[in-house]
Write an enzyme that holds these catalytic residues in place. Structure first.
Site, PDB file in Angstrom:
ATOM      1  N   THR A 132       0.812  -1.213   0.000  1.00  0.00           N
ATOM      2  CA  THR A 132       0.000   0.000   0.000  1.00  0.00           C
ATOM      3  C   THR A 132       0.846   1.262   0.000  1.00  0.00           C
ATOM      4  O   THR A 132       1.972   1.281   0.524  1.00  0.00           O
ATOM      5  CB  THR A 132      -0.904   0.019   1.252  1.00  0.00           C
ATOM      6  OG1 THR A 132      -1.557   1.290   1.356  1.00  0.00           O
ATOM      7  CG2 THR A 132      -0.106  -0.202   2.529  1.00  0.00           C
ATOM      8  N   TYR A 156      -1.888   0.335  10.101  1.00  0.00           N
ATOM      9  CA  TYR A 156      -2.105  -0.338   8.820  1.00  0.00           C
ATOM     10  C   TYR A 156      -0.860  -0.248   7.944  1.00  0.00           C
ATOM     11  O   TYR A 156      -0.360  -1.258   7.434  1.00  0.00           O
ATOM     12  CB  TYR A 156      -3.317   0.279   8.109  1.00  0.00           C
ATOM     13  CG  TYR A 156      -3.461  -0.186   6.679  1.00  0.00           C
ATOM     14  CD1 TYR A 156      -3.756  -1.514   6.385  1.00  0.00           C
ATOM     15  CD2 TYR A 156      -3.306   0.706   5.621  1.00  0.00           C
ATOM     16  CE1 TYR A 156      -3.882  -1.943   5.066  1.00  0.00           C
ATOM     17  CE2 TYR A 156      -3.431   0.282   4.306  1.00  0.00           C
ATOM     18  CZ  TYR A 156      -3.714  -1.039   4.032  1.00  0.00           C
ATOM     19  OH  TYR A 156      -3.830  -1.460   2.728  1.00  0.00           O
TER      20      TYR A 156
END
Length: 343
Positions: A132, A156
């Site tokens: 990501t 995250y």
């Protein structure tokens, strides 16, 4: 054989089986479709906590279970002669990662470690990881290149970056190469209507906007109008999910072609759109006006997140095919309408 007779074609070499974790989810199901379309045998491993069994095409094998179940993974590798793993399974909601960081370090880091170990023990030589742009945190400059500093601002992002580090160290110590693909903002749906974003309570802007367009929501919240951008709203690089899926197939072929090399690559279009530009696109595609409610900006949201995609363009034959914003919105809308028919 005479000189003029054509030489017989060599029989095509069968492609090895690929294990796709999280293949019943949004991005994973599109990757499964892309692999099957390209002739790859696919085994999907998904615990169906957020995915859907109906999203897995009948041509693929579906095993319901956890990626950290090493006995199960070992059996799948042996039974199907798995030669590559594409790892999508994990938790992806940034605010939730702040509220419940241990869940993210468990699902995204600890379980990935178990899967990587299973790959090494099972003799799997190639590993593609769903990473990501959150690994970059607040970028120092935009567009963001792969060698930009990686300083995530939420669990995250850290959970994904830790897995990238594990893959790099494992590739150094074992006969395994990997590709970490750092996604920017994934949106849209399969243009043929075979899959799309189906999870309830999604937080992605285009998904939220087409839900509003189909009556599932009353409005769309615009978080912040005071960013340092032309219209004051945040700018993001939106990539069509089918283009992203195609990048995984090309990355897999690259890993097999050159087993000594590993890669980290951004997946984006190197062009961004603001929140208001996206909502204008939804209005155009639907021929209606969605209610917009202006809200305070959320902490930690950067002004712009746009990929520098020169590395992926130079490394893979991948080229975007669905990069018009209105196309992304139209495909997302088509899927949303299809979901409404299922209800």
């Amino acid at each position: 054989m005479t000189q003029d007779e054509p030489k017989p074609e060599k029989p095509a070499v069968p492609k090895p089986a690929v294990l796709v974790t999280g293949g019943a989810g949004y991005i994973g199901s599109h990757a499964v479709l892309a692999l099957l379309d390209a002739g790859w045998p696919v085994v999907v491993l998904d615990n169906l906590s957020t995915g859907f069994d109906w999203a897995v095409p009948k041509e693929a094998v579906l095993a319901v279970g956890d990626v950290a179940d090493q006995a199960l993974v070992a059996r799948l590798i042996a039974e199907h002669d798995i030669k590559a793993i594409i790892h999508f399974a994990g938790s992806i909601i940034v605010p939730e990662s702040v509220e419940n960081p241990l869940k993210y370090y468990e699902n995204n880091t600890v379980k990935s470690r178990a899967l990587i170990e299973s790959a090494v023990k099972g003799g799997v030589r190639h590993f593609i990881f769903s990473s990501t742009a959150a690994t970059y945190g607040i970028p120092e400059q935009v567009p963001i290149a792969e060698d930009s500093p990686t300083q995530p601002i939420n669990p995250y992002g850290w959970s994904k970056l830790m897995t990238e580090r594990m893959l790099a160290d494992t590739a150094f110590a074992h006969p395994l190469n990997y590709c970490a693909l750092r996604y920017f903002n994934v949106a849209g749906a399969d243009p043929r209507g075979r899959s799309g974003q189906s999870t309830a309570g999604a937080t992605h802007l285009i998904k939220v906007a087409v839900e509003a367009a189909t009556g599932k929501r009353s409005h769309v919240s615009v978080f912040g109008t005071d960013y340092d951008t032309p219209d004051g709203t945040g700018i993001r690089d939106y990539i069509h999910v089918s283009d992203l899926a195609a990048a995984h197939v090309d990355a897999l072929e690259k890993l097999i072609e050159d087993p000594e090399q590993s890669h980290v690559m951004n997946c984006g279009y190197s062009r961004g759109f603001s929140v208001l530009e996206v909502l204008d696109s939804v209005d155009r595609v639907t021929n209606m006006t969605i209610e917009r409610r202006l809200e305070p900006r959320r902490p930690g949201d950067p002004d712009r997140l746009v990929a520098d995609n020169r590395r992926i363009l130079a490394t893979l034959p991948w080229r975007p095919k669905r990069d018009r914003l209105d196309d992304i919105v139209a495909d997302a809308l088509g899927w949303e309408r299809k979901l409404a028919e299922r209800a």
